[in-house]
Scaffold this motif. Structure first.
Motif, PDB file in Angstrom:
ATOM      1  N   GLN A 147       0.824  -1.204   0.000  1.00 26.69           N
ATOM      2  CA  GLN A 147       0.000   0.000   0.000  1.00 26.69           C
ATOM      3  C   GLN A 147       0.865   1.263   0.000  1.00 26.69           C
ATOM      4  O   GLN A 147       0.552   2.253  -0.680  1.00 26.69           O
ATOM      5  N   SER A 148       1.949   1.246   0.768  1.00 29.72           N
ATOM      6  CA  SER A 148       2.855   2.397   0.763  1.00 29.72           C
ATOM      7  C   SER A 148       3.481   2.609  -0.608  1.00 29.72           C
ATOM      8  O   SER A 148       3.612   3.747  -1.075  1.00 29.72           O
ATOM      9  N   HIS A 149       3.848   1.489  -1.236  1.00 30.62           N
ATOM     10  CA  HIS A 149       4.370   1.599  -2.606  1.00 30.62           C
ATOM     11  C   HIS A 149       3.303   2.110  -3.573  1.00 30.62           C
ATOM     12  O   HIS A 149       3.607   2.861  -4.505  1.00 30.62           O
ATOM     13  N   LYS A 150       2.059   1.686  -3.307  1.00 30.10           N
ATOM     14  CA  LYS A 150       0.970   2.161  -4.169  1.00 30.10           C
ATOM     15  C   LYS A 150       0.793   3.670  -4.023  1.00 30.10           C
ATOM     16  O   LYS A 150       0.626   4.395  -5.002  1.00 30.10           O
ATOM     17  N   GLU A 155       1.569   9.092  -6.067  1.00 33.39           N
ATOM     18  CA  GLU A 155       2.185  10.413  -5.966  1.00 33.39           C
ATOM     19  C   GLU A 155       3.165  10.652  -7.109  1.00 33.39           C
ATOM     20  O   GLU A 155       3.241  11.758  -7.664  1.00 33.39           O
ATOM     21  N   GLN A 156       3.914   9.597  -7.450  1.00 33.70           N
ATOM     22  CA  GLN A 156       4.850   9.730  -8.561  1.00 33.70           C
ATOM     23  C   GLN A 156       4.111   9.975  -9.872  1.00 33.70           C
ATOM     24  O   GLN A 156       4.544  10.783 -10.710  1.00 33.70           O
ATOM     25  N   GLU A 157       2.984   9.263 -10.033  1.00 32.73           N
ATOM     26  CA  GLU A 157       2.189   9.486 -11.241  1.00 32.73           C
ATOM     27  C   GLU A 157       1.620  10.900 -11.260  1.00 32.73           C
ATOM     28  O   GLU A 157       1.573  11.547 -12.312  1.00 32.73           O
ATOM     29  N   LYS A 161       2.340  13.511 -13.994  1.00 31.48           N
ATOM     30  CA  LYS A 161       1.290  14.199 -14.739  1.00 31.48           C
ATOM     31  C   LYS A 161       1.437  15.721 -14.619  1.00 31.48           C
ATOM     32  O   LYS A 161       1.255  16.457 -15.591  1.00 31.48           O
ATOM     33  N   ALA A 162       1.765  16.156 -13.372  1.00 32.76           N
ATOM     34  CA  ALA A 162       1.965  17.593 -13.187  1.00 32.76           C
ATOM     35  C   ALA A 162       3.138  18.098 -14.016  1.00 32.76           C
ATOM     36  O   ALA A 162       3.075  19.179 -14.624  1.00 32.76           O
ATOM     37  N   GLU A 163       4.215  17.285 -14.053  1.00 33.11           N
ATOM     38  CA  GLU A 163       5.366  17.668 -14.865  1.00 33.11           C
ATOM     39  C   GLU A 163       5.017  17.677 -16.350  1.00 33.11           C
ATOM     40  O   GLU A 163       5.407  18.591 -17.084  1.00 33.11           O
TER      41      GLU A 163
END
Length: 485
Positions: A147-150, A155-157, A161-163
């Motif tokens: 779940q933490s990795h998820k 957040e990375q996605e 996306k923000a980038e």
């Protein structure tokens, strides 16, 4: 008999082909079903865990290597199963030829090999799924770890996306700036082209105006060269350089005055033409062939034609009443040497006069037989004064209006009374006076006002110094008048 044998052979061949096609179709159906089951299973797994099977196995393998013996302690059988599944995934099914032999006393190695051997030909995907399920069942910390990795992945996605959005907006901004820069450059180029075209037109106009000015000034110089030279010699008798400077100033002022007078006459001629056009349009049209000619209409049309001809001639002459002799426009200028002028004039006391408050002083200067031009100069002390110039003809007169006390014209009777009336009219005729310079206020306390005028004929010049507008102050006038040949 042969035909029957051939028929039996064909039927058996068709049956064999049908059986083979059915088997091929069955195998294809099985393969497609297996693919559908794998896709469905992978979708369910990703929906539950948020990762694909390969990603989830990678997380599980990392957790097993880092946390085994620290965060959790699986049983011996679970450990053997996990190791066997890992080998099945990385190396495939057990192959004795490819694997080295294990010693008799290596109990752990023998147990792991036996467990690997029991997996048989299990597929790689099935082995990954069993690995994840077994690790999740034997350790409660695995699900929070995933779940933490998820969360980190989400957040990375989001950051990605923000980038990407930032890069997209930046590209759009760059594209917008590029388009604006191109539009600005096009506008700048267009503006430069227009400015260059306007500059060329202005240069052509300036050259044309300069050429016209040179031509006009050449004609004016030829007309006034003698006058200005004589005037400059009187002002600076022993200084040729100052004479030349003064002549240039006078010629430039004369040119400006000429252009102003020409513009005024052009406007007057245009106004006359518009009035004539309006009068012609206002006249009713008579649709008749048998018309009687009217002398007054003929005279009016002749006057109109003469006015049009005068407007086409466009000569710099003062506008007067119909029938009067035309008078050439004067030349006028100013010069700043007011102190020197007053010192020269003071040498002759008769040239210094005082115009009382509310008065108009008229100086009469007759034309000289040997002269062709009249020159005048004047200045005042501390305050301005009105100045005008008129010309009174010697041989030309204008009839005086005979009116009785009630304002009606006096009737002339026949016989002796008519002769007496004619004598009275001849005695009452006044000399004709033309206005050369209209009376207007001049700042003669700041500059010396000067001018010249070509004799229109024999007569008397009337220099009028007008102080009628001043109710309190008298004005001291310094003037000088002379003629040139």
């Amino acid at each position: 008999m042969a035909a029957e044998v051939q028929q039996v052979f064909d039927s058996r061949l068709n049956a064999n082909n049908t059986t083979e096609n059915h088997e091929i179709h069955t195998e294809e159906c099985c393969k497609s079903c297996e693919k559908d089951e794998e896709t469905q299973r992978s979708w369910i797994l990703e929906r539950n865990w948020g990762f694909t099977l390969e990603e989830l196995f990678g997380i599980a393998l990392k957790f097993f290597k880092e946390m085994c013996g620290k965060a959790f302690n699986p049983t011996y059988e679970e450990n053997l199963r996990l190791v066997a599944l890992h080998k099945q995934i990385t190396l495939g099914p057990f192959d004795p030829k490819a694997c080295p032999e294990i010693g008799f006393f290596d109990l752990l190695g023998n147990d792991r090999r036996k467990e690997w051997l029991q997996l048989g030909s299990m597929a790689k995907e099935d082995a990954m799924e069993d690995f994840v399920k077994l690790l999740n069942s034997c350790c409660n910390l695995f699900a929070p770890y995933v779940q933490s990795h998820k969360i980190e992945k989400e957040e990375q996605e989001k950051r990605q996306k923000a980038e990407e959005e930032r890069l997209r907006l930046e590209r759009e901004e760059q594209e917008r700036r590029r388009l604006e820069e191109e539009a600005r450059r096009r506008e700048e180029n267009e503006r430069r082209k227009q400015e260059e075209e306007q500059r060329r037109k202005d240069d052509v106009d300036r050259l044309q105006i300069a050429h016209q000015k040179q031509h006009i000034m050449a004609v004016l110089k030829a007309q006034t060269a003698v006058q200005f030279q004589q005037y400059a010699k009187q002002q600076y008798p022993d200084n040729p350089e100052q004479q030349q400077i003064l002549i240039q100033q006078l010629q430039e002022q004369h040119y400006q005055q000429y252009m102003q007078q020409a513009l005024r006459l052009q406007q007057i001629a245009l106004q006359k033409q518009q009035e004539v056009t309006g009068a012609q349009e206002a006249q009713p049209l008579v649709a008749s062939n048998d018309t009687v000619s009217n002398p007054s209409s003929q005279s009016n049309s002749s006057h109109i034609q003469e006015d049009q001809a005068d407007s086409k001639a466009f000569r710099l002459e003062l506008e007067g009443k119909p029938g009067e002799v035309p008078v050439v426009a004067p030349s006028m200028w100013t010069r700043p040497q007011i102190k020197e002028f007053k010192e020269k004039v003071l040498q002759d006391k008769d040239c210094v006069v005082t115009v009382g408050r509310g008065e108009v002083l008229t100086v009469r200067v007759p034309t000289h037989e040997d002269g062709s031009h009249l020159f005048w100069e004047f200045s005042t002390d501390n305050y301005d004064i009105g100045f005008g110039l008129h010309f009174e003809w010697k041989d030309l007169t204008t009839p005086a209006s005979n009116k009785n006390e009630e304002g009606s014209a006096v009737e002339i009777k026949e016989g002796a009374a008519q002769v007496e009336g004619e004598k009275d009219m001849e005695e009452s005729r006044l000399p004709l006076v033309n206005e050369v310079v209209p009376v207007s206020r001049r700042d003669s306390h700041e500059e010396v006002y000067a001018g010249s005028h070509q004799y229109p004929g024999q007569g008397v010049y009337l220099l009028k110094f007008d102080n009628s507008y001043s109710l309190w102050r008298p004005k001291v006038v310094y003037y000088r008048v002379y003629y040139t040949r």
